[in-house]
Design a protein around this motif. Structure first.
Motif, PDB file in Angstrom:
ATOM      1  N   GLY A  11       0.840  -1.193   0.000  1.00  0.00           N
ATOM      2  CA  GLY A  11       0.000   0.000   0.000  1.00  0.00           C
ATOM      3  C   GLY A  11       0.870   1.236   0.000  1.00  0.00           C
ATOM      4  O   GLY A  11       2.096   1.151   0.120  1.00  0.00           O
ATOM      5  N   PRO A  12       0.235   2.382  -0.119  1.00  0.00           N
ATOM      6  CA  PRO A  12       1.008   3.623  -0.104  1.00  0.00           C
ATOM      7  C   PRO A  12       1.638   3.856   1.263  1.00  0.00           C
ATOM      8  O   PRO A  12       1.037   3.583   2.293  1.00  0.00           O
ATOM      9  N   GLY A  13       2.858   4.328   1.241  1.00  0.00           N
ATOM     10  CA  GLY A  13       3.567   4.665   2.466  1.00  0.00           C
ATOM     11  C   GLY A  13       3.742   6.170   2.570  1.00  0.00           C
ATOM     12  O   GLY A  13       3.178   6.929   1.781  1.00  0.00           O
ATOM     13  N   PRO A  14       4.530   6.594   3.522  1.00  0.00           N
ATOM     14  CA  PRO A  14       4.724   8.027   3.708  1.00  0.00           C
ATOM     15  C   PRO A  14       5.513   8.669   2.565  1.00  0.00           C
ATOM     16  O   PRO A  14       6.396   8.035   1.984  1.00  0.00           O
ATOM     17  N   ASP A  15       5.165   9.893   2.255  1.00  0.00           N
ATOM     18  CA  ASP A  15       5.914  10.712   1.299  1.00  0.00           C
ATOM     19  C   ASP A  15       6.116  10.053  -0.061  1.00  0.00           C
ATOM     20  O   ASP A  15       7.198  10.098  -0.641  1.00  0.00           O
ATOM     21  N   LEU A  29       8.904  -0.337   5.207  1.00  0.00           N
ATOM     22  CA  LEU A  29       8.651   0.930   4.530  1.00  0.00           C
ATOM     23  C   LEU A  29       9.757   1.203   3.518  1.00  0.00           C
ATOM     24  O   LEU A  29      10.941   0.934   3.781  1.00  0.00           O
ATOM     25  N   PHE A  30       9.343   1.722   2.367  1.00  0.00           N
ATOM     26  CA  PHE A  30      10.267   2.061   1.294  1.00  0.00           C
ATOM     27  C   PHE A  30       9.981   3.477   0.840  1.00  0.00           C
ATOM     28  O   PHE A  30       8.829   3.908   0.794  1.00  0.00           O
ATOM     29  N   GLY A  31      11.036   4.206   0.492  1.00  0.00           N
ATOM     30  CA  GLY A  31      10.895   5.575   0.024  1.00  0.00           C
ATOM     31  C   GLY A  31      10.390   5.645  -1.405  1.00  0.00           C
ATOM     32  O   GLY A  31      10.185   4.623  -2.068  1.00  0.00           O
ATOM     33  N   SER A  32      10.219   6.848  -1.889  1.00  0.00           N
ATOM     34  CA  SER A  32       9.666   7.053  -3.232  1.00  0.00           C
ATOM     35  C   SER A  32      10.571   6.479  -4.326  1.00  0.00           C
ATOM     36  O   SER A  32      10.101   6.177  -5.411  1.00  0.00           O
ATOM     37  N   ALA A  33      11.865   6.312  -4.046  1.00  0.00           N
ATOM     38  CA  ALA A  33      12.785   5.692  -5.003  1.00  0.00           C
ATOM     39  C   ALA A  33      12.973   4.204  -4.684  1.00  0.00           C
ATOM     40  O   ALA A  33      13.930   3.588  -5.154  1.00  0.00           O
ATOM     41  N   SER A  56      -3.021   4.205   3.955  1.00  0.00           N
ATOM     42  CA  SER A  56      -2.605   5.428   4.638  1.00  0.00           C
ATOM     43  C   SER A  56      -3.738   6.440   4.519  1.00  0.00           C
ATOM     44  O   SER A  56      -4.463   6.459   3.528  1.00  0.00           O
ATOM     45  N   ASN A  57      -3.893   7.248   5.558  1.00  0.00           N
ATOM     46  CA  ASN A  57      -4.965   8.243   5.546  1.00  0.00           C
ATOM     47  C   ASN A  57      -4.455   9.567   4.984  1.00  0.00           C
ATOM     48  O   ASN A  57      -3.285   9.682   4.602  1.00  0.00           O
ATOM     49  N   SER A  58      -5.318  10.550   4.950  1.00  0.00           N
ATOM     50  CA  SER A  58      -4.978  11.833   4.327  1.00  0.00           C
ATOM     51  C   SER A  58      -3.868  12.572   5.082  1.00  0.00           C
ATOM     52  O   SER A  58      -3.212  13.428   4.509  1.00  0.00           O
ATOM     53  N   GLU A  59      -3.637  12.216   6.350  1.00  0.00           N
ATOM     54  CA  GLU A  59      -2.564  12.846   7.120  1.00  0.00           C
ATOM     55  C   GLU A  59      -1.223  12.140   6.933  1.00  0.00           C
ATOM     56  O   GLU A  59      -0.221  12.530   7.516  1.00  0.00           O
ATOM     57  N   GLY A  60      -1.212  11.042   6.158  1.00  0.00           N
ATOM     58  CA  GLY A  60       0.015  10.303   5.924  1.00  0.00           C
ATOM     59  C   GLY A  60       0.327   9.263   6.981  1.00  0.00           C
ATOM     60  O   GLY A  60       1.415   8.692   6.996  1.00  0.00           O
ATOM     61  N   ASN A  61      -0.626   9.000   7.874  1.00  0.00           N
ATOM     62  CA  ASN A  61      -0.460   7.935   8.855  1.00  0.00           C
ATOM     63  C   ASN A  61      -0.718   6.591   8.186  1.00  0.00           C
ATOM     64  O   ASN A  61      -1.537   6.493   7.281  1.00  0.00           O
ATOM     65  N   ILE A  62      -0.045   5.556   8.650  1.00  0.00           N
ATOM     66  CA  ILE A  62      -0.228   4.217   8.092  1.00  0.00           C
ATOM     67  C   ILE A  62      -1.164   3.432   8.996  1.00  0.00           C
ATOM     68  O   ILE A  62      -1.052   3.483  10.224  1.00  0.00           O
ATOM     69  N   ILE A  63      -2.090   2.713   8.380  1.00  0.00           N
ATOM     70  CA  ILE A  63      -3.066   1.894   9.110  1.00  0.00           C
ATOM     71  C   ILE A  63      -2.877   0.447   8.661  1.00  0.00           C
ATOM     72  O   ILE A  63      -2.813   0.174   7.464  1.00  0.00           O
ATOM     73  N   VAL A  64      -2.786  -0.459   9.636  1.00  0.00           N
ATOM     74  CA  VAL A  64      -2.500  -1.863   9.344  1.00  0.00           C
ATOM     75  C   VAL A  64      -3.549  -2.758   9.997  1.00  0.00           C
ATOM     76  O   VAL A  64      -3.840  -2.617  11.189  1.00  0.00           O
ATOM     77  N   THR A  73      -4.579  -1.086  13.554  1.00  0.00           N
ATOM     78  CA  THR A  73      -3.732  -0.150  14.296  1.00  0.00           C
ATOM     79  C   THR A  73      -3.291   0.987  13.401  1.00  0.00           C
ATOM     80  O   THR A  73      -2.916   0.775  12.252  1.00  0.00           O
ATOM     81  N   LEU A  74      -3.322   2.193  13.958  1.00  0.00           N
ATOM     82  CA  LEU A  74      -2.852   3.391  13.270  1.00  0.00           C
ATOM     83  C   LEU A  74      -1.438   3.695  13.751  1.00  0.00           C
ATOM     84  O   LEU A  74      -1.170   3.681  14.959  1.00  0.00           O
ATOM     85  N   PHE A  75      -0.550   3.938  12.795  1.00  0.00           N
ATOM     86  CA  PHE A  75       0.820   4.315  13.095  1.00  0.00           C
ATOM     87  C   PHE A  75       1.000   5.764  12.657  1.00  0.00           C
ATOM     88  O   PHE A  75       1.180   6.042  11.475  1.00  0.00           O
ATOM     89  N   PRO A  76       0.922   6.688  13.629  1.00  0.00           N
ATOM     90  CA  PRO A  76       1.054   8.102  13.263  1.00  0.00           C
ATOM     91  C   PRO A  76       2.481   8.431  12.822  1.00  0.00           C
ATOM     92  O   PRO A  76       3.423   7.702  13.136  1.00  0.00           O
ATOM     93  N   ARG A  77       2.598   9.518  12.106  1.00  0.00           N
ATOM     94  CA  ARG A  77       3.922   9.945  11.651  1.00  0.00           C
ATOM     95  C   ARG A  77       4.849  10.191  12.842  1.00  0.00           C
ATOM     96  O   ARG A  77       6.053  10.028  12.747  1.00  0.00           O
ATOM     97  N   ALA A  78       4.288  10.590  13.964  1.00  0.00           N
ATOM     98  CA  ALA A  78       5.058  10.786  15.199  1.00  0.00           C
ATOM     99  C   ALA A  78       4.213  10.270  16.359  1.00  0.00           C
ATOM    100  O   ALA A  78       3.005  10.472  16.390  1.00  0.00           O
ATOM    101  N   GLY A  79       4.847   9.574  17.271  1.00  0.00           N
ATOM    102  CA  GLY A  79       4.131   9.062  18.435  1.00  0.00           C
ATOM    103  C   GLY A  79       3.908   7.571  18.364  1.00  0.00           C
ATOM    104  O   GLY A  79       4.222   6.922  17.360  1.00  0.00           O
TER     105      GLY A  79
END
Length: 123
Positions: A11-15, A29-33, A56-64, A73-79
């Motif tokens: 699924g889509p990951g951050p950034d 997690l893998f980056g855009s490259a 991932s939701n509109s805030e960029g958090n990952i949900i698994v 479970t929601l994995f926020p970008r921080a916390g």
């Protein structure tokens, strides 16, 4: 992307990157490259049973969705990770975020799609 251990869902990951669940493992997690960034378990200390669906939701958090632990479970970008749903799930395999802010969970145990809004089940 080599070196994965039983990749199941992607699924889509951050950034602009990707998130890949590994059967009875972790979520990588893998980056855009497509470069490896690490894993959710490694970053947060969270232990997965059998991670399945990812979104991932509109805030960029990952949900698994975790099939074995029967939770989402929601994995926020921080916390720390936040358990969104654990009640009433038999075998959550898929998860998606709808544009209206709803969380959709595919539950293979009772062959249903469960719809949550504001963490309450709607259908």
């Amino acid at each position: 992307m080599l070196g994965l251990e039983g990749p199941c869902w992607v699924g889509p990951g951050p950034d602009g990157g990707l998130a890949v669940s590994e059967e009875f493992g972790d979520v990588r997690l893998f980056g855009s490259a497509h470069q490896p960034l690490g894993s959710l378990g490694g970053w947060t200390g969270h232990t997965f049973g059998c991670p399945a669906g990812i979104c991932s939701n509109s805030e960029g958090n990952i949900i698994v969705a975790d099939e074995q632990r029967r939770q989402v479970t929601l994995f926020p970008r921080a916390g720390p990770p936040i358990c969104l749903v654990s009640e009433g799930l038999g075998q959550p395999l898929g998860v998606a975020c709808a544009p209206q802010g709803q969380l959709l969970v595919a539950d293979a145990k009772d062959n249903s799609i469960k719809v949550y809004q504001g963490l309450k089940e709607l259908a």
